[in-house]
Design an enzyme around this catalytic site. Structure first.
Site, PDB file in Angstrom:
ATOM      1  N   GLU A 157      -6.868   4.334   7.957  1.00  0.00           N
ATOM      2  CA  GLU A 157      -6.852   5.814   7.635  1.00  0.00           C
ATOM      3  C   GLU A 157      -8.084   6.170   6.869  1.00  0.00           C
ATOM      4  O   GLU A 157      -8.556   7.298   7.277  1.00  0.00           O
ATOM      5  CB  GLU A 157      -5.463   6.170   6.815  1.00  0.00           C
ATOM      6  N   HIS A 190      -9.481   0.799   4.760  1.00  0.00           N
ATOM      7  CA  HIS A 190      -8.061   0.983   5.601  1.00  0.00           C
ATOM      8  C   HIS A 190      -8.575   1.762   6.808  1.00  0.00           C
ATOM      9  O   HIS A 190      -9.325   2.720   6.715  1.00  0.00           O
ATOM     10  CB  HIS A 190      -7.086   1.674   4.694  1.00  0.00           C
ATOM     11  N   ASN A 238       0.927  -1.060  -0.016  1.00  0.00           N
ATOM     12  CA  ASN A 238       0.012  -0.092  -0.019  1.00  0.00           C
ATOM     13  C   ASN A 238       0.905   1.154   0.059  1.00  0.00           C
ATOM     14  O   ASN A 238       1.589   1.453   0.965  1.00  0.00           O
ATOM     15  CB  ASN A 238      -1.127   0.162   1.244  1.00  0.00           C
ATOM     16  N   LYS A 297       0.055   4.192  -0.111  1.00  0.00           N
ATOM     17  CA  LYS A 297      -0.639   5.563   0.430  1.00  0.00           C
ATOM     18  C   LYS A 297      -0.377   6.835  -0.430  1.00  0.00           C
ATOM     19  O   LYS A 297      -0.128   6.473  -1.706  1.00  0.00           O
ATOM     20  CB  LYS A 297      -0.125   5.683   1.820  1.00  0.00           C
ATOM     21  N   GLY A 304       2.467   2.040  10.855  1.00  0.00           N
ATOM     22  CA  GLY A 304       3.317   2.970  10.687  1.00  0.00           C
ATOM     23  C   GLY A 304       4.134   3.342  12.101  1.00  0.00           C
ATOM     24  O   GLY A 304       4.733   4.305  12.236  1.00  0.00           O
ATOM     25  N   SER A 327       3.436  -2.603  10.358  1.00  0.00           N
ATOM     26  CA  SER A 327       4.865  -2.702  10.665  1.00  0.00           C
ATOM     27  C   SER A 327       5.724  -3.815  10.258  1.00  0.00           C
ATOM     28  O   SER A 327       6.285  -4.304  10.817  1.00  0.00           O
ATOM     29  CB  SER A 327       5.282  -2.058  11.968  1.00  0.00           C
ATOM     30  N   GLU A 353      -5.219  -5.327  10.336  1.00  0.00           N
ATOM     31  CA  GLU A 353      -4.265  -4.387  10.839  1.00  0.00           C
ATOM     32  C   GLU A 353      -4.408  -3.651  11.909  1.00  0.00           C
ATOM     33  O   GLU A 353      -5.625  -2.674  12.234  1.00  0.00           O
ATOM     34  CB  GLU A 353      -4.387  -3.227   9.707  1.00  0.00           C
TER      35      GLU A 353
HETATM   36  C1  PEP Z   1      -0.698   0.014   5.967  1.00  0.00           C
HETATM   37  O1  PEP Z   1      -1.012   1.289   6.059  1.00  0.00           O
HETATM   38  O2  PEP Z   1      -1.667  -0.680   5.679  1.00  0.00           O
HETATM   39  C2  PEP Z   1       0.549  -0.447   6.900  1.00  0.00           C
HETATM   40  C3  PEP Z   1       0.485  -1.863   7.093  1.00  0.00           C
HETATM   41  O3  PEP Z   1       1.467   0.536   7.118  1.00  0.00           O
HETATM   42  P1  PEP Z   1       2.839  -0.158   7.673  1.00  0.00           P
HETATM   43  O4  PEP Z   1       3.316  -1.482   7.029  1.00  0.00           O
HETATM   44  O5  PEP Z   1       3.700   1.259   7.420  1.00  0.00           O
HETATM   45  O6  PEP Z   1       2.710  -0.093   9.228  1.00  0.00           O
END
Ligand code: PEP
Length: 258
Positions: A100, A98, A12, A14, A176, A215, A170
């Site tokens: 976000e 997601h 992703n 973003k 992040g 992460s 997630e």
């Molecule tokens: C995400 O935004 O779907 C995600 C998993 O981000 P990160 O790997 O940076 O934690």
């Protein structure tokens, strides 16, 4: 390792890599992932880069996904992009719900369900994101939150058990932050999601890939992906360079051979 489902590793991007650098990364990933024949690698650039990246990955083993969609097919929805438009741009996948989007753009469980339905109707494979906030985990409500979020889309998924689709667990506190879930916590959540899917359809539970996101890096991918109910990863930050992304799909491939 005899895995029940083919691993799926999705990146992703973003709101990053919207210009020529998107094409460069796509080209590098096509090369780097060539040896990983047992893994589905999917990249999800921003809308503006989809068509250009589609030309780069078309006819290769790398799939293309968008990061969001609007549930209506067309109309007066300024700034939005529909499932048929994403298909026309060359996508096979779309990320839905997601955290976000849920946190900053007001996506509710009901709206996530509408988007999931629209994606499946258009023959786009949804990656439906679920996951608890830190305070919800601390209050011991993780499984309740997951149950609510899965139940919002369960009937839609169960009506199409053969359609390609994935769920991404997630935990919001892991996105992040550099603080991934432990393999044990991830497996507990994934096994629970699998049980919820099975309550609607055994076929669905056997087929849907449940990805872990939050992460994921080259350093923790192997341990997370080795969990029996972790069928892949949704990767944010570490999907933005080939150097960081390759060890993740490489780990998934290596596990299929072990
Ligand atoms: C995400 O935004 O779907 C995600 C998993 O981000 P990160 O790997 O940076 O934690």
């Amino acid at each position: 390792m005899n895995r029940a489902r083919r691993p799926l590793i999705a990146g992703n991007w973003k709101m990053n890599l919207g210009g020529p650098e998107a094409i460069e990364l796509a080209e590098a990933l096509v090369k780097a992932s060539k040896p990983c024949a047992n893994v589905d690698v999917v990249i999800c650039p921003p809308f503006t880069a989809l068509a250009a990246v589609a030309s780069e990955v078309d006819g290769t083993h790398v799939g293309l996904g968008a990061q969001n969609l609007h549930p209506k097919t067309s109309g007066a929805f300024t700034g939005e992009v529909s499932a048929p438009m994403l298909l026309a741009a060359g996508c096979q996948w779309v990320i839905v719900g997601h955290s976000e989007r849920r946190q900053f753009f007001g996506d509710t469980d009901a709206f996530v369900a509408e988007k999931t339905q629209a994606a499946i109707a258009a023959k786009l494979a949804p990656i439906v994101c679920i996951g608890e906030l830190e305070r919800e985990r601390e209050a011991g409500h993780t499984l309740q939150v997951l149950e609510r979020q899965v139940n919002a889309v369960l009937a839609i998924l169960a009506a199409n058990p053969e359609a390609p689709m994935a769920i991404a667990y997630e935990p919001v506190w892991a996105i992040g932050t550099g603080k991934a879930a432990t393999a044990a916590d991830a497996e507990e959540a994934h096994a629970f999601v699998r049980k919820l899917l099975a309550s609607a359809s055994e076929t669905l539970a056997a087929r849907v890939r449940v990805l872990y996101g939050g992460s994921v890096t080259g350093a923790n991918a192997r341990e997370l992906l080795a969990c029996p109910n972790v069928d892949g990863a949704l990767v944010g930050g570490a999907s933005l360079t080939v150097e960081k992304f390759e060890p993740i799909f490489g780990a998934a491939h290596a596990l299929t051979l072990s």
